[in-house]
Each structure stands twice: as C-alpha cells, then as structure tokens.
Design an enzyme around this catalytic site. Sequence first.
Site, PDB file in Angstrom:
ATOM      1  N   HIS A 290      23.434 104.047  48.516  1.00 39.99           N
ATOM      2  CA  HIS A 290      24.585 103.691  49.337  1.00 39.99           C
ATOM      3  C   HIS A 290      24.191 103.295  50.756  1.00 39.99           C
ATOM      4  CE1 HIS A 290      28.758 103.231  50.030  1.00 39.99           C
ATOM      5  NE2 HIS A 290      29.178 104.160  49.184  1.00 39.99           N
TER       6      HIS A 290
ATOM      7  N   ASP B 279      27.118  98.870  49.500  1.00 40.67           N
ATOM      8  CA  ASP B 279      28.381  99.608  49.404  1.00 40.67           C
ATOM      9  C   ASP B 279      28.860  99.672  47.956  1.00 40.67           C
ATOM     10  OD1 ASP B 279      28.503 100.119  52.123  1.00 40.67           O
ATOM     11  OD2 ASP B 279      29.524  98.219  52.548  1.00 40.67           O
TER      12      ASP B 279
END
Length: 443
Positions: free
Chosen positions: A416, A420
């Site tokens: 992450h 995203d």
Amino acid sequence: MTVNATMPKLGMTMKVGKISKWCKNEGDSVEKEEDLFEVETEKITNKIKSPGSGILFQIVVPVGSTVPIGTILAVIAEKGEHPERIEGIQAGEVVEMDVDSGNSQSPEPETEPKKEKRILSTPSARRVAKELGVDLTLVPGTGRDGKVKEADVQKFHEQGPPPPRITPLAAEIVKQEGLNLSKITGTGENGKITREDVEQFLAGLKNTDQPDTSQVKVIPFEGIRKAIADNMHASLQNAAQLTTFTEVDVTEMVRFKDLIKAEYKKDDSVKVSYNDIILMATARALMRHPIMNSTLVGEEILIHDSVHLGIAVALSEGLIVPKLRNAEKKTLLQIAREVRQLARKARESALSVEDVTDGTFTISNVSMLDMDGFTPVLNPPETGILGVGRVMEKPSVFNGEITIRHMMTLSLTFDHRIVDGAPAMMFLRDLARYLEQPMLIMA
C-alpha cells in the site's frame, strides 16, 4: 601483485552474502577463473571464480559468516609475496557479477591491485589514527554523513570499540539474567546480537548433570529455510501489506484448456495447465497496469517494462521462486514449456542466479493442495503477489439462472506504500476478466 577477492553483488537487491564453502585452502595455488568459493544468497548457492592467479595467501572470512557486499574475503598473492595480513572485516571494491551468464564472469583484468574503499574522515582524524595505530574502518563517525572526526578517533583509542549492537528484546534478557554481553556472539546483520543468540547462550549455561531421556530431533535453521524466514519477516516488517479477494467464474478458461488439450492430444511435448493460462493472463494484465509491475529499491519505485514472473515452487527443504523472464512476450505454449523447465531445474537444484533474481511480480498457486484461498506474503522488493486457489464446480447465478459453474478464488496482496487500493483492485478485476473470457488475452 596481490588481488583481493570480495563479496560480489549478485543481484539488484543483494546486500549481504554468506560464505558456504571455500574451494581452496590457504597456501593452495589458484588460477584466474577457477572456482574459489561459494556464496549462499537468494535461496541458492553460487560458485564464485577467482579474480586472479597466484597463491591463496589468506582466507579473511571463514565458512558460515555473513558479510556485506564488497567485504574483503581473501587475499591472493604472487608466489614469494608476503603481504600484510588483514585483521577483521574490511571493505573493498564492490564487484557486480553478470547474472545473465550465470555469475560465471569475473571482473575485468586489472593492471594494479584493487584499492580499498576510502573511509569518510577528516585529515586530522586520519593523522591521529595513524599516530595511535587505530583502524579507521572500526571507528564510528559522528560527523555529517558518518564522517570520522579527530574526537571520534581519540574516543575510540581511549575507550575501545563501542559495545556490540543488540536488539532491544535481547538486551532486556541480558539485563534480567545478568549475562556478560562480551561473551555472546551475534549472528544478526553485521554481528548484531539477537534474542536467539541470547537464548542459545543461556541454553549452554544450563546444568546438564541430570540425565535427559527425551528425544528431540534438531533441524538446523539455515539454508533455504533460514532465507525464507528472513525474507518473510523482513517483508511483513517493512511493507504496508493489504490483501483483496475475488471469486472468478473460470468456466470458459476450463473449456479453453480442454480445447488446447484436444488440439495437441497427439503431441506429448505440449501440456498446458490452468497455471500456464493464469501466468499468461497475469503478464498481459500487468502490462495494462504497470504500477503493479514495479519494485521499491531504496527511495525509488522502479516501474519495469518487462514482466519477470516469480513462480513459487514447493520443495522438500522449502519454497523457491524461479523467474519466468519476459513473460509478456511469450505465447501460451512457450510459457508452458519454460515453466516445466524451471520446475525441473528447481527439483534438481540446478537453478542459476538469473533464475531466482530480479523478479517483478510473483504468483503462488495452492490449487494442488485443494485450498480455496489464502493471504500470500509479498516477495520483497516486489509490489504485488497473486494467490491462486483451486477450481471447483459449484452452484452460481449465470444469465439469471442457477447453474453449475467452475469457480476459483484469487487473492492479491500489494504494498500500500506503492499503490492505492483502487488501482490494485482494477488490476485484479482485469485479470479476472481475462480468466472469465480467455480470448480477451489476445486482444
């Protein structure tokens, strides 16, 4: 003319290597390009050739030691030469081996001895170090960018080396047990003392007078098992990992495989599996979503224009991940053949450095174990890893009716920090569409 053999850099992300074997003993003659030692890294053992000819004058780093790249491992001298012996760990030249040739290439011929790495230090620090006989490579620098100052040399001379590096948990155990830290050998990175080192030291202090009738099988925590443990622990510690799941209707993929099987039923050399189709679909999806085909190296995100797919292969001694290189350019039959070659080489311990380094994305398939899904752990420094479950016939709604369809679960773990959730899930969605309608792979 003396030549230093140093720990080579065998891959883009390699930082340390472990000496697993010396092919020569001190005093033996050695020829340039002759096997000199073996390095254990990236889950395989690599034979490294001698950078020069002469006599193996000194082995600086013994078998079993793990040291950073560029560390001087041995000194090769001409017959009759007697250079000054090296004490302790010293930095030398970092040699990047050519993995395309299976790490068999040696550095270019030299006309002068290799120069040791210059320590960042002030002129006064170098003068005082020379006067006091202090090795600058051992002095911690407190100046800008770690520069060694005169005060650092004076302090080192008066107080001696700094205390050994130790993890907080290990330090707490040492404090509680009242142990002598200087007697504990560290096996962590750069000699750092870990909890395991302290516990092993404590075990050696236990009273063994009482007979122990229990039978305990001891398995050395080393080799592939140790490499897997280190990589997985580092992966979970250093990445913000998130996993997303999706169930895919792969009925058309099953028909596609059956069609290929029928077309090539007379050709024993053609064997296409579901995994081969998934590999091809993944490579095509990665080209549409290049951020998923990236690696994080230092402070840079490297987006690759070629897909080097890691394929997790389970062996009796652990897991190994050979790479299918340039997968985006290969046909389905090429993928099927090369995957089987890689699996065979893995079982025969015949993988080269190129076969296991510099991957850009990994696929782990557990369908043969009758598992529906799982949460895979990233293979650093890659951005994503795909988990593949088994294909099962189950009731599903198709065209408004409940019917039996072939279903499969995909799980995508991604970093992450680099990507995203939405872009990662769009990649997984497109991959699912390729498997639902395999003809889209060709579009």
